[in-house]
Design a protein around this motif. Structure first.
Motif, short mmCIF file in Angstrom:
data_model
loop_
_atom_site.label_atom_id
_atom_site.label_comp_id
_atom_site.label_asym_id
_atom_site.label_seq_id
_atom_site.Cartn_x
_atom_site.Cartn_y
_atom_site.Cartn_z
N ASN B 329 0.81 -1.23 0.00
CA ASN B 329 0.00 0.00 0.00
C ASN B 329 0.84 1.27 0.00
N ARG B 330 2.11 1.13 0.34
CA ARG B 330 2.95 2.32 0.42
C ARG B 330 3.94 2.41 -0.73
N LEU B 331 3.78 1.56 -1.75
CA LEU B 331 4.65 1.66 -2.92
C LEU B 331 4.13 2.76 -3.83
N PRO B 332 5.00 3.27 -4.73
CA PRO B 332 4.53 4.25 -5.70
C PRO B 332 3.38 3.66 -6.52
N ASP B 333 2.43 4.48 -6.90
CA ASP B 333 1.29 4.02 -7.70
C ASP B 333 1.78 3.39 -9.00
N GLY B 334 1.01 2.48 -9.51
CA GLY B 334 1.35 1.90 -10.81
C GLY B 334 1.12 0.41 -10.82
N ASP B 335 1.62 -0.23 -11.89
CA ASP B 335 1.38 -1.66 -12.08
C ASP B 335 2.15 -2.51 -11.09
N ILE B 336 3.14 -1.90 -10.44
CA ILE B 336 4.07 -2.69 -9.64
C ILE B 336 3.38 -3.47 -8.52
N VAL B 337 2.34 -2.89 -7.92
CA VAL B 337 1.70 -3.53 -6.77
C VAL B 337 1.08 -4.87 -7.15
N GLY B 338 0.29 -4.85 -8.22
CA GLY B 338 -0.34 -6.08 -8.69
C GLY B 338 0.69 -7.11 -9.10
N GLU B 339 1.74 -6.61 -9.76
CA GLU B 339 2.79 -7.50 -10.23
C GLU B 339 3.51 -8.18 -9.07
N VAL B 340 3.82 -7.41 -8.04
CA VAL B 340 4.54 -7.97 -6.88
C VAL B 340 3.65 -8.98 -6.15
N ARG B 341 2.38 -8.65 -5.98
CA ARG B 341 1.45 -9.60 -5.33
C ARG B 341 1.45 -10.93 -6.07
N GLU B 342 1.37 -10.83 -7.38
CA GLU B 342 1.34 -12.01 -8.24
C GLU B 342 2.64 -12.82 -8.08
N ARG B 343 3.77 -12.11 -8.10
CA ARG B 343 5.07 -12.79 -7.99
C ARG B 343 5.21 -13.48 -6.63
N VAL B 344 4.78 -12.80 -5.57
CA VAL B 344 4.88 -13.39 -4.23
C VAL B 344 4.01 -14.64 -4.16
N ALA B 345 2.79 -14.55 -4.69
CA ALA B 345 1.86 -15.69 -4.65
C ALA B 345 2.46 -16.88 -5.38
N ARG B 346 3.11 -16.62 -6.53
CA ARG B 346 3.68 -17.72 -7.31
C ARG B 346 4.91 -18.31 -6.64
N LYS B 347 5.62 -17.47 -5.91
CA LYS B 347 6.86 -17.95 -5.28
C LYS B 347 6.60 -18.85 -4.07
N LEU B 348 5.46 -18.68 -3.43
CA LEU B 348 5.17 -19.46 -2.23
C LEU B 348 5.25 -20.95 -2.52
N SER B 349 6.02 -21.67 -1.72
CA SER B 349 6.16 -23.10 -1.98
C SER B 349 5.26 -23.93 -1.07
N ILE B 350 4.38 -23.28 -0.31
CA ILE B 350 3.54 -23.99 0.66
C ILE B 350 2.75 -25.10 -0.01
N GLY B 351 2.04 -24.73 -1.09
CA GLY B 351 1.18 -25.70 -1.77
C GLY B 351 1.97 -26.86 -2.33
N VAL B 352 3.19 -26.58 -2.80
CA VAL B 352 4.01 -27.59 -3.43
C VAL B 352 4.44 -28.65 -2.41
N MET B 353 4.71 -28.18 -1.20
CA MET B 353 5.27 -29.08 -0.20
C MET B 353 4.22 -29.93 0.51
N SER B 354 2.98 -29.40 0.60
CA SER B 354 2.01 -30.15 1.40
C SER B 354 1.22 -31.14 0.55
#
Lengths: 264, 354
Positions: B329-354
């Motif tokens: 919420n405190r990043l500069p406005d723009g596409d970056i927020v959605g992109e980072v959320r997406e990248r973090v979600a994809r990086k999570l290995s929780i689902g892969v391991m369980s």
């Protein structure tokens, strides 16, 4: 019609036996109240039905239409149609109500189109301000807002059975009326009548949510079951009427009447 | 100038390198190259590849080496000028290369601009990226800077940021770190003149064998200055992270307000995060706070979502994204927020391991 059946349920927490053989049978559209003094095992009952970590079932069963739900994980129990309204709904920072409901619906194979409109309509029915719909779950909500939020989720998810763990704690009389009336309506729904298990310490909830059956839980066992008239006995005599003279009702307190309870 | 391989590296015995991977760095694996760089933005404010400005401090051997091998992007905004579009700098590091980007941002009085700098790898092989950022914010100026580290998981970054905030200026620094085998950023943010405000936020998420390492000083020299820092990170698998921060308030800096918050999620048994907030306060008339946490996902959060019918791996994803929401919420406005959320979600290995 669906049936939620609890049979001979024994459960312990950290090696202490809290439930000592609970039997209950709920059908769709019925409203049951489980009442009991502090330490009777009321919250344990709701935790065990939902599969909260830290509680272990040592004997007995809980089935939903014949299916053993104790072997299911918590989310599978919810998806199968058992919903818990928590006594103290957890604050989950950064997770919005709409995201949580959207995931919950998708994982039970339900459509999420129109979710936003449905949430707004439900919010209006129970006096829940729209601005809370986009906020993080329960974060900085008042007691009344938390229970309205819980009630909204119940109405959107449309489970078969709802367990209300002390719905009346932490909320004002207006919120109590709004929430319990909505639960009452859901239990009278023509297509999908909700079965309700209302766990409560005080009888004030029962003024709004009129139960068909009342069960008195003392020391992990249901000692008496009856109709709405049991609430009047409680109102007059307190839990003392249901406990034997030589026993303490609970370790931390032994109230002798409802008046005492309200002073606590 | 010394050959890269002949540099005398610091050791982890020095406090500022404690816990770091400096002992594993093999300089002979890298060759100095100009690297690929793309700069987008209004070129009236941008000068490329100017000589190094020797007044910019070099606190360690890497910053020093940068000063001799740098490729500079110099952004100078004259007084009373607002640069409307963000200036975007993209670096691409080739395999085996060592690159030394330098970004210098100078704002005249009441000037403003936004600069976004992104570091990427050309392929999966290791590179060494040694960036320097210097910001000199003039009176009443306002600057927003975002660095995004998207390097591959075999690369090294050893970065340095030097901020000087002038009278009544406002500086917002943001960092997103997802990449690197070892990614280090050392930041010295100095509230140099009265009334200046510096905000720093960071989101970092290390997985596999990655390590993310932040060393930050909020240095208050002048009175009535404020600084606010919020760094939030997560580690999973065998990854590691370090945050060490210092609020330093000098004797003259009365009426200062400084906050420092670092929170870390450890998502796997084998992951490790260290958080060390420090205070060095030499004036009594100040308002300071610091908070630091390291721990797994709150079981109560997970249980609440699961009891709504949300599967555990989805519940964890929601909770992790919710944890980072405050930074996003405190990043500069723009596409970056959605992109980072997406990248973090994809990086999570929780689902892969369980």
């Amino acid at each position: 019609m669906s049936v939620l059946e609890i049979s001979g349920l024994h459960a312990e927490v950290a090696g202490n036996e809290i439930l000592r053989g609970v039997d209950l049978r709920l059908e769709s559209g019925e409203v049951h109240a489980v009442m009991g003094p502090n330490g009777a095992g009321k919250s344990t009952l709701s935790a065990v039905i939902m599969g909260r970590p830290g509680y272990s079932v040592t004997a007995g069963s809980v089935t939903l239409d014949g299916t053993d739900i104790l072997s299911l994980s918590t989310w599978e129990r919810a998806a199968a149609g058992v919903h818990l309204i928590m006594q103290y709904p957890t604050e989950v920072p950064g997770v919005s109500l709409v995201d949580a409901l959207s995931e919950a619906l998708q994982h039970r194979g339900r459509d999420t189109a129109g979710l936003s409109d449905l949430m707004k309509a439900e919010a209006d029915r129970i006096g829940f301000e729209h601005r809370f719909l986009d906020r993080a779950l329960n974060v900085d909500f008042s007691g009344g807002e938390k229970k309205r939020n819980e009630t909204l989720q119940l109405a959107v998810l449309q489970p078969r059975f709802a367990i209300l763990d002390e719905l009346d704690s932490g909320l004002d009389i207006d919120a109590l009326r709004d929430c319990s009336r909505r639960v009452e309506e859901l239990s009278n729904d023509a297509d999908n009548p909700l079965g309700v298990l209302a766990i409560t310490h005080y009888s004030r909830l029962l003024n709004e949510l009129r139960p068909d059956h009342i069960h008195i839980l003392v020391k992990g066992q249901i000692v008496t079951s009856g109709g709405a008239e049991l609430a009047d006995v409680l109102e007059r005599d307190g839990y003392a009427a249901f406990t034997s003279d030589d026993e303490e009702v609970a370790e931390e307190s032994a109230p002798s009447s409802l008046d005492d309870l309200f002073k606590m | 100038m010394l050959a890269l391989a002949d540099l005398e590296l610091p050791t982890a015995d020095a406090e500022i390198w404690r816990y770091s991977r400096i002992a594993d760095l093999d300089l002979t694996a890298f060759e100095i190259q100009p690297g690929s760089r793309e700069v987008m933005g209004d070129d009236t404010f941008i000068t490329l590849d100017a000589e190094a400005d020797e007044t910019i401090a070099t606190p360690d051997v890497f910053a020093e080496y940068n000063a001799g091998h740098q490729r500079t992007v110099d952004i100078t905004v004259p007084a009373n000028t607002a640069v409307s579009e963000p200036i975007v700098i993209e670096h691409l590091a080739d395999s085996g290369s060592a690159i030394f980007p330098r970004t210098v941002i100078r704002l005249g009085a009441h000037a403003s601009c936004t600069v976004i700098e992104r570091f990427r790898s050309a392929d999966d092989a290791a590179s060494l990226v040694v960036p320097v950022l210097a910001v000199d914010a003039g009176p009443g100026s306002s600057v927003t800077y975002l660095a995004v580290n998207d390097l591959n998981e075999s690369s090294w970054q050893i970065g340095h940021q030097l901020i000087a905030a002038g009278r009544d200026s406002s500086v917002r620094l943001s960092t997103i770190t997802l990449g690197g085998h070892y990614t280090r950023v050392r930041t010295e943010a100095t509230s140099k003149e009265t009334g200046s405000e510096i905000e720093q936020v960071a989101l970092y998420f290390a997985g596999g064998d990655q390590m993310h390492d932040f060393r930050v000083i909020q240095n208050h020299v002048a009175e009535h200055t404020s600084s606010d820092l919020l760094f939030k990170g997560a580690v999973q698998d065998r990854a590691r992270s370090v945050y060490t921060g210092m609020i330093a308030i000098e004797e003259a800096a009365k009426g200062t307000s400084a906050n420092q918050t670092n929170r870390n999620l450890t998502l796997s048994e084998g992951a490790w995060a260290e958080s060390v907030p420090n205070l060095d306060i030499r004036n009594n008339d100040v308002r300071c706070s610091h908070a630091s946490t390291v721990g797994p996902i709150d079981e109560e959060h997970r249980y609440y979502l699961e009891s709504r019918g949300v599967p555990p791996e989805v519940a964890e994803r929601l909770v992790v994204l919710g944890f980072f929401d405050e930074v996003l919420n405190r990043l500069p406005d723009g596409d970056i927020v959605g992109e980072v959320r997406e990248r973090v979600a994809r990086k999570l290995s929780i689902g892969v391991m369980s």
